[in-house]
Design a protein around this motif. Structure first.
Motif, PDB file in Angstrom:
ATOM      1  N   MET A   1       0.849  -1.202   0.000  1.00 31.25           N
ATOM      2  CA  MET A   1       0.000   0.000   0.000  1.00 31.25           C
ATOM      3  C   MET A   1       0.887   1.255   0.000  1.00 31.25           C
ATOM      4  O   MET A   1       1.846   1.331   0.739  1.00 31.25           O
ATOM      5  CB  MET A   1      -0.860  -0.030   1.264  1.00 31.25           C
ATOM      6  N   PHE A   4       1.435   8.642   1.647  1.00 33.70           N
ATOM      7  CA  PHE A   4       2.023   9.924   1.286  1.00 33.70           C
ATOM      8  C   PHE A   4       3.387  10.034   1.961  1.00 33.70           C
ATOM      9  O   PHE A   4       3.492   9.985   3.183  1.00 33.70           O
ATOM     10  CB  PHE A   4       1.118  11.066   1.754  1.00 33.70           C
ATOM     11  N   TYR A  12       1.053  18.431  -0.839  1.00 35.79           N
ATOM     12  CA  TYR A  12      -0.404  18.384  -0.678  1.00 35.79           C
ATOM     13  C   TYR A  12      -0.870  19.465   0.285  1.00 35.79           C
ATOM     14  O   TYR A  12      -1.883  20.132   0.044  1.00 35.79           O
ATOM     15  CB  TYR A  12      -0.866  16.999  -0.185  1.00 35.79           C
ATOM     16  N   THR A  46      -7.098  12.352   7.656  1.00 34.87           N
ATOM     17  CA  THR A  46      -7.117  13.810   7.878  1.00 34.87           C
ATOM     18  C   THR A  46      -6.068  14.553   7.065  1.00 34.87           C
ATOM     19  O   THR A  46      -6.170  15.762   6.860  1.00 34.87           O
ATOM     20  CB  THR A  46      -6.962  14.123   9.387  1.00 34.87           C
ATOM     21  N   PRO A  48      -3.160  16.804   6.089  1.00 37.97           N
ATOM     22  CA  PRO A  48      -2.501  17.875   6.841  1.00 37.97           C
ATOM     23  C   PRO A  48      -3.409  18.545   7.880  1.00 37.97           C
ATOM     24  O   PRO A  48      -3.043  19.579   8.445  1.00 37.97           O
ATOM     25  CB  PRO A  48      -2.085  18.860   5.747  1.00 37.97           C
ATOM     26  N   ILE A  67      -7.090  10.659  12.208  1.00 40.49           N
ATOM     27  CA  ILE A  67      -6.114   9.590  11.926  1.00 40.49           C
ATOM     28  C   ILE A  67      -5.699   9.694  10.460  1.00 40.49           C
ATOM     29  O   ILE A  67      -6.440  10.196   9.612  1.00 40.49           O
ATOM     30  CB  ILE A  67      -6.659   8.169  12.213  1.00 40.49           C
ATOM     31  N   ASP A  68      -4.498   9.207  10.189  1.00 39.69           N
ATOM     32  CA  ASP A  68      -4.025   9.121   8.805  1.00 39.69           C
ATOM     33  C   ASP A  68      -2.978   8.009   8.727  1.00 39.69           C
ATOM     34  O   ASP A  68      -2.232   7.762   9.677  1.00 39.69           O
ATOM     35  CB  ASP A  68      -3.421  10.439   8.331  1.00 39.69           C
ATOM     36  N   LEU A  69      -2.929   7.375   7.571  1.00 37.14           N
ATOM     37  CA  LEU A  69      -1.966   6.311   7.314  1.00 37.14           C
ATOM     38  C   LEU A  69      -0.540   6.857   7.254  1.00 37.14           C
ATOM     39  O   LEU A  69       0.413   6.141   7.556  1.00 37.14           O
ATOM     40  CB  LEU A  69      -2.327   5.685   5.962  1.00 37.14           C
ATOM     41  N   SER A  70      -0.382   8.113   6.860  1.00 39.07           N
ATOM     42  CA  SER A  70       0.953   8.682   6.646  1.00 39.07           C
ATOM     43  C   SER A  70       1.446   9.433   7.890  1.00 39.07           C
ATOM     44  O   SER A  70       0.845  10.423   8.315  1.00 39.07           O
ATOM     45  CB  SER A  70       0.914   9.654   5.458  1.00 39.07           C
ATOM     46  N   ALA A  91      -2.808   5.697  11.688  1.00 42.03           N
ATOM     47  CA  ALA A  91      -3.618   4.461  11.709  1.00 42.03           C
ATOM     48  C   ALA A  91      -4.219   4.236  10.332  1.00 42.03           C
ATOM     49  O   ALA A  91      -4.363   5.170   9.526  1.00 42.03           O
ATOM     50  CB  ALA A  91      -4.735   4.566  12.749  1.00 42.03           C
TER      51      ALA A  91
HETATM   52  C1  LIG Z   1      -5.877  13.448  -0.749  1.00 40.79           C
HETATM   53  S1  LIG Z   1      -5.498  13.295   0.966  1.00 40.79           S
HETATM   54  C2  LIG Z   1      -6.885  14.117   1.725  1.00 40.79           C
HETATM   55  C3  LIG Z   1      -6.504  14.706   3.053  1.00 40.79           C
HETATM   56  C4  LIG Z   1      -7.588  15.509   3.775  1.00 40.79           C
HETATM   57  N1  LIG Z   1      -8.692  14.674   4.203  1.00 40.79           N
HETATM   58  C5  LIG Z   1      -8.094  16.650   2.931  1.00 40.79           C
HETATM   59  O1  LIG Z   1      -9.277  16.674   2.578  1.00 40.79           O
HETATM   60  O2  LIG Z   1      -7.302  17.534   2.630  1.00 40.79           O
HETATM   61  C6  LIG Z   1      -5.882  11.580   1.284  1.00 40.79           C
HETATM   62  C7  LIG Z   1      -5.378  11.146   2.671  1.00 40.79           C
HETATM   63  O3  LIG Z   1      -5.928   9.860   2.964  1.00 40.79           O
HETATM   64  C8  LIG Z   1      -4.913   9.118   3.642  1.00 40.79           C
HETATM   65  N2  LIG Z   1      -5.213   7.682   3.523  1.00 40.79           N
HETATM   66  C9  LIG Z   1      -5.164   6.918   2.396  1.00 40.79           C
HETATM   67  N3  LIG Z   1      -5.461   5.645   2.662  1.00 40.79           N
HETATM   68  C10 LIG Z   1      -5.717   5.585   3.998  1.00 40.79           C
HETATM   69  C11 LIG Z   1      -6.066   4.523   4.878  1.00 40.79           C
HETATM   70  N4  LIG Z   1      -6.199   3.258   4.426  1.00 40.79           N
HETATM   71  N5  LIG Z   1      -6.237   4.800   6.189  1.00 40.79           N
HETATM   72  C12 LIG Z   1      -6.073   6.078   6.647  1.00 40.79           C
HETATM   73  N6  LIG Z   1      -5.732   7.123   5.858  1.00 40.79           N
HETATM   74  C13 LIG Z   1      -5.552   6.885   4.552  1.00 40.79           C
HETATM   75  C14 LIG Z   1      -3.631   9.526   2.937  1.00 40.79           C
HETATM   76  O4  LIG Z   1      -2.477   9.236   3.692  1.00 40.79           O
HETATM   77  C15 LIG Z   1      -3.871  11.026   2.740  1.00 40.79           C
HETATM   78  O5  LIG Z   1      -3.366  11.787   3.806  1.00 40.79           O
END
Ligand SMILES: C[S@@+](CC[C@H](N)C(=O)[O-])C[C@H]1O[C@@H](n2cnc3c(N)ncnc32)[C@H](O)[C@@H]1O
Length: 181
Positions: A1, A4, A12, A46, A48, A67-70, A91
């Motif tokens: 997977m 970011f 971003y 979330t 940034p 929470i965020d994966l990155s 997470a």
């Molecule tokens: C395009 S960004 C959008 C960020 C924010 N929500 C916004 O509207 O500006 C997508 C975000 O989703 C996160 N993401 C992607 N897959 C994920 C997962 N499986 N679990 C948690 N976060 C995830 C990414 O790391 C990234 O920060």
């Protein structure tokens, strides 16, 4: 997977600041109507933390989680929240750190199209929401909308669908999905 990385997260953050303020304000207005005083709200993916920053200013009564994966995004979100006591964690949406039935509103913007296992993700979102708690998803209207809608319906039953227009784009490119646990 893929997640970011550092440079991608910084890029971003800049683009979100420039282009997406109206979306975060629109979502924050929807959060106003979907929550009571001191509700617990989690922002899934979330990034940034721009939506959480908007909510922190507009609704200081809310308990805000994100929470965020990155890990890079979470680091930037901490900076953007500038001392606000939002509870942030790295997470995956399919394995959230929140207890069962602990959340009044789960919100997510521009993230769901990146989740590889929508069935596991929607199960997990349902688990953390209290009975009667709300889910509000905002995502690109033309990226995986059918799959997203289907996964939400399977887990939540009825899904209310609408669109959101960004002031700088002639078409409504954002879809909004609302469901209740
Ligand atoms: C395009 S960004 C959008 C960020 C924010 N929500 C916004 O509207 O500006 C997508 C975000 O989703 C996160 N993401 C992607 N897959 C994920 C997962 N499986 N679990 C948690 N976060 C995830 C990414 O790391 C990234 O920060």
């Amino acid at each position: 997977m893929t997640t970011f990385g550092y440079a991608q997260s910084v890029g971003y953050d800049r683009r979100a600041t420039r282009l997406l303020g109206s979306l975060y304000r629109r979502i924050a207005a929807d959060v106003d109507t979907a929550t009571t005083h001191a509700a617990t709200v989690v922002d899934i993916g979330t990034g940034p933390g721009k939506l959480l920053s908007t909510l922190a200013t507009r609704r200081p009564d809310l308990r805000l989680l994100g929470i965020d994966l990155s890990p890079h995004m979470i680091e930037i979100a901490h900076r953007n929240l500038d001392g606000h006591p939002a509870e942030l964690a790295v997470a995956d949406v399919t394995d959230l750190p929140h207890p069962d039935a602990s959340i009044d509103l789960a919100v997510s913007s521009l993230s769901m199209h990146e989740w590889p296992d929508l069935a596991a993700a929607t199960r997990e979102l349902h688990r953390i929401l209290r009975p009667g708690g709300a889910l509000a998803i905002y995502d690109f209207r033309f990226t995986g909308a059918k799959t997203i809608q289907q996964a939400l319906r399977t887990q939540f039953g009825t899904v209310d669908t609408g669109t959101v227009r960004l002031p700088w784009h002639p078409a409504a490119v954002i879809a909004r999905y609302r469901a209740t646990a």
